[in-house]
Write an enzyme that holds these catalytic residues in place. Structure first.
Site, PDB file in Angstrom:
ATOM      1  N   CYS A  14       0.990  -1.441   0.012  1.00 25.20           N
ATOM      2  CA  CYS A  14      -0.166   0.106   0.045  1.00 25.20           C
ATOM      3  C   CYS A  14       0.979   1.262   0.010  1.00 25.20           C
ATOM      4  O   CYS A  14       1.911   1.406   0.204  1.00 25.20           O
ATOM      5  CB  CYS A  14      -0.670   0.123   1.215  1.00 25.20           C
ATOM      6  SG  CYS A  14      -2.029  -1.295   1.371  1.00 25.20           S
ATOM      7  N   GLY A  41       0.190   0.275  -5.149  1.00 25.94           N
ATOM      8  CA  GLY A  41      -1.187  -0.466  -5.087  1.00 25.94           C
ATOM      9  C   GLY A  41      -2.186   0.222  -6.081  1.00 25.94           C
ATOM     10  O   GLY A  41      -2.284   1.302  -6.237  1.00 25.94           O
ATOM     11  N   ASN A 128      -0.284   1.191   5.605  1.00 27.10           N
ATOM     12  CA  ASN A 128       0.826   0.345   4.718  1.00 27.10           C
ATOM     13  C   ASN A 128       1.596  -0.665   5.832  1.00 27.10           C
ATOM     14  O   ASN A 128       2.147  -0.119   6.797  1.00 27.10           O
ATOM     15  CB  ASN A 128       1.698   1.316   3.987  1.00 27.10           C
ATOM     16  CG  ASN A 128       2.653   0.237   3.390  1.00 27.10           C
ATOM     17  OD1 ASN A 128       3.814   1.060   3.114  1.00 27.10           O
ATOM     18  ND2 ASN A 128       2.353  -0.920   2.954  1.00 27.10           N
ATOM     19  N   GLY A 129       1.417  -1.767   5.534  1.00 30.89           N
ATOM     20  CA  GLY A 129       1.976  -2.726   6.263  1.00 30.89           C
ATOM     21  C   GLY A 129       1.274  -4.004   6.730  1.00 30.89           C
ATOM     22  O   GLY A 129      -0.021  -4.112   5.971  1.00 30.89           O
ATOM     23  N   TYR A 267      13.229  -3.731  -5.363  1.00 30.00           N
ATOM     24  CA  TYR A 267      12.184  -3.681  -6.207  1.00 30.00           C
ATOM     25  C   TYR A 267      11.043  -2.683  -6.016  1.00 30.00           C
ATOM     26  O   TYR A 267      10.621  -1.814  -6.999  1.00 30.00           O
ATOM     27  CB  TYR A 267      11.509  -4.903  -6.305  1.00 30.00           C
ATOM     28  CG  TYR A 267      10.027  -5.150  -7.267  1.00 30.00           C
ATOM     29  CD1 TYR A 267      10.088  -4.965  -8.635  1.00 30.00           C
ATOM     30  CD2 TYR A 267       8.949  -4.936  -6.207  1.00 30.00           C
ATOM     31  CE1 TYR A 267       8.760  -4.766  -9.072  1.00 30.00           C
ATOM     32  CE2 TYR A 267       7.865  -4.805  -7.324  1.00 30.00           C
ATOM     33  CZ  TYR A 267       7.648  -4.884  -8.526  1.00 30.00           C
ATOM     34  OH  TYR A 267       6.459  -4.832  -9.032  1.00 30.00           O
ATOM     35  N   CYS A 458      15.193  -5.849   7.306  1.00 27.51           N
ATOM     36  CA  CYS A 458      14.561  -7.108   7.228  1.00 27.51           C
ATOM     37  C   CYS A 458      14.821  -7.758   6.198  1.00 27.51           C
ATOM     38  O   CYS A 458      14.723  -7.260   5.039  1.00 27.51           O
ATOM     39  CB  CYS A 458      13.174  -6.969   7.447  1.00 27.51           C
ATOM     40  SG  CYS A 458      12.262  -8.372   7.260  1.00 27.51           S
TER      41      CYS A 458
END
Ligand code: AMP
Length: 490
Positions: A14, A41, A128-129, A267, A458
């Site tokens: 998102c 999105g 977002n997440g 990306y 991450c």
């Protein structure tokens, strides 16, 4: 058959946006800002606005251009708002219906809990997440009478907020955030303030900019720049930013444990965005240079899978002193190919999206660079069409390591079995895609390039190890503790 994520949960990519600016047309700014975030999105888009009295909202399915027409914009603008909150959403499993689209809205009558009359605090929220391991909390809240109108995890934050809103909004938000885990870059608004929050790991980006005498919060700095604003700084992991008529107020609601998503650089984010101080384009070029050092090959020219593979191809070509040429022409009117129902349709879409330029590739030894191989669909088709177009050798280079595990923190990924690198080693993937050679960037090389190995990321999709325990790991841990306790008792 629609794509189904590994645990059948809704996953979302998102983009979020918030504007607080008196004297500016925040509706049109918000609308155009969503265009700048459209890559994050494409399934729904929405804007919530406030002029100080209540919140007006419009949401629609599809691209921003499909979700809004001039009358929607005019209706929102007629309220003469100074706050706008926007969201673009890409859900991949689960329903992509209007209920799940955002901003989420709560008209909010809040019982003070002390017998005094309830207050009305309208709230809108854009997330977002992806939260993790929230099923039990959701079930508990539902048992206490909470009603969930969506299947989106984001609503949990609104429901918790509603529960705690007997306190001041900021305190209530901190209490709500203390209850949830996972990835959340949030933008919320009431009728007189705009709030931005980034989770303690800072999984997803969120930044703050200035526009006129006002402010913008956005998933990516590219949206701030596109609106004529100026990037001020990133919202830090564990930080809350409150914007109201008195200015901008920063506070920390949790200790920062930075572990931002490395795939944003590989990306996902736009080339022209700056995330946590690092320009995405420069990062991608540097990943390409490093790839050339690690995975050299004798060839005539370098081409990319446009657009996300292009900066890495430019870096690879520069480092290996080979020409970079446009060997594939991209049809920009075909949407992103990743999540299409069924393999046959996915392949057709890749074919429509990328066409080789035979005059450029015929008789040439080609190095083709992409930012990632996920299922292998794209590269397999490109290798075969490049061969048909006359390329004499095709060497595939990928500017990230093999993608071996799903993302649980907000980027859509197919189920583990569909990830080609979980089924084959590099030689097996080379054979499967039909290339003459295949080379990936190493994890160490990638980390070295991105902030000289000094930053924490991450790397879950490349290692299967995540900065937060996943629900099944937590359950196993609880079971082990229970068994150990049994041993002690026994
Ligand atoms: P695949 O065809 O399944 O191997 O997917 C790889 C292609 O999809 C590459 O060209 C990537 O640029 C692109 N890609 C990688 N991750 C994603 C994602 N989360 N959403 C959409 N496209 C992606």
């Amino acid at each position: 058959m629609p794509h189904v994520a590994v645990d059948d949960k809704l996953r979302e990519e998102c983009g979020v946006l918030g504007i607080f600016a008196r004297g500016l047309d925040v509706v049109r700014l918000g609308y155009f800002g969503l265009f700048a975030l459209q890559h994050r999105g494409q399934e729904s888009a929405g804007l919530a606005v406030s002029a100080g009295e209540g919140i007006a909202l419009h949401k629609g399915l599809g691209l921003v251009s499909e979700a809004f027409n001039e009358s929607h914009i005019a209706a929102l603008a007629a309220t003469n708002p100074h706050i706008a909150l926007g969201h673009v959403r890409y859900s991949t499993a689960g329903p992509s219906d209007l209920d799940n689209s955002q901003p989420l809205y709560d008209s909010g009558d809040y019982d003070q809990g002390d017998g005094s009359p309830s207050r009305t605090i309208p709230l809108a929220l854009a997330h977002n997440g992806n939260l993790v391991g929230m099923e039990r909390l959701k079930a508990e809240l539902a048992a206490q009478g909470a009603v969930f109108g969506t299947t989106s995890d984001s609503e949990l934050i609104l429901v918790l907020l509603r529960q705690y809103l007997t306190a001041d909004l900021k305190e209530a938000l901190i209490m709500a955030l203390n209850k949830v885990r996972g990835a959340y870059s949030l933008v919320l608004c009431t009728n007189n303030e705009l709030i931005g929050v980034r989770d303690p790991q800072g999984f997803r980006p969120l930044c703050l900019g200035r526009i006129g005498d006002g402010y913008i919060l956005a998933s990516e700095s590219a949206a701030i720049e596109a609106l004529g604003g100026e990037l001020w700084r990133d919202v830090e992991p564990g930080e809350m930013v409150v914007i109201d008529d008195t200015g901008v107020h920063f506070s920390r609601f949790a200790e920062a444990k930075p572990s931002s998503c490395i795939f944003e650089y590989v990306y996902f984010a736009r080339n022209d965005s700056i995330i946590d101080g690092q320009n995405v384009y420069e990062a991608r070029v540097a990943l390409g240079r490093r790839l050339a050092e690690e995975q050299p090959v004798i060839a005539d020219l370098v081409i990319s899978v446009p657009d996300s593979g292009t900066p890495a191809a430019i870096g690879y070509a520069a480092c290996s002193q080979l020409p970079y040429v446009e060997g594939l022409v991209k049809n920009r009117y075909v949407g992103r190919t990743f999540i299409q129902p069924g393999q046959a349709l996915r392949e057709l879409k890749v074919r429509l999206k990328f066409t080789p330029n035979p005059s450029v590739v015929r008789g040439k030894r080609i190095i083709i660079i992409d930012d990632s191989i996920v299922r292998g669909t794209t590269m397999k088709l490109l290798v075969s069409t490049l061969r048909q177009a006359g390329a004499s050798e095709i060497h595939v280079r990928v500017s990230c390591p093999p993608y071996i595990a799903p993302c649980h923190f907000g980027i859509d990924t197919p189920s583990t079995v569909e990830l080609v690198a979980t089924r084959y080693d590099t030689e097996g993937i080379r054979r499967m895609i039909g290339a003459d050679s295949l080379g990936y960037l190493s994890k160490e090389g990638m980390l070295k390039v991105l902030a000289g190995g000094q930053r924490q990321f991450c790397l879950g999709c490349f290692t299967g190890e995540y900065p937060l325990p996943l629900p099944h790991e937590e359950r196993a841990e609880a079971r082990r503790a229970e068994e150990d306790w049994g041993d002690v008792r026994g």
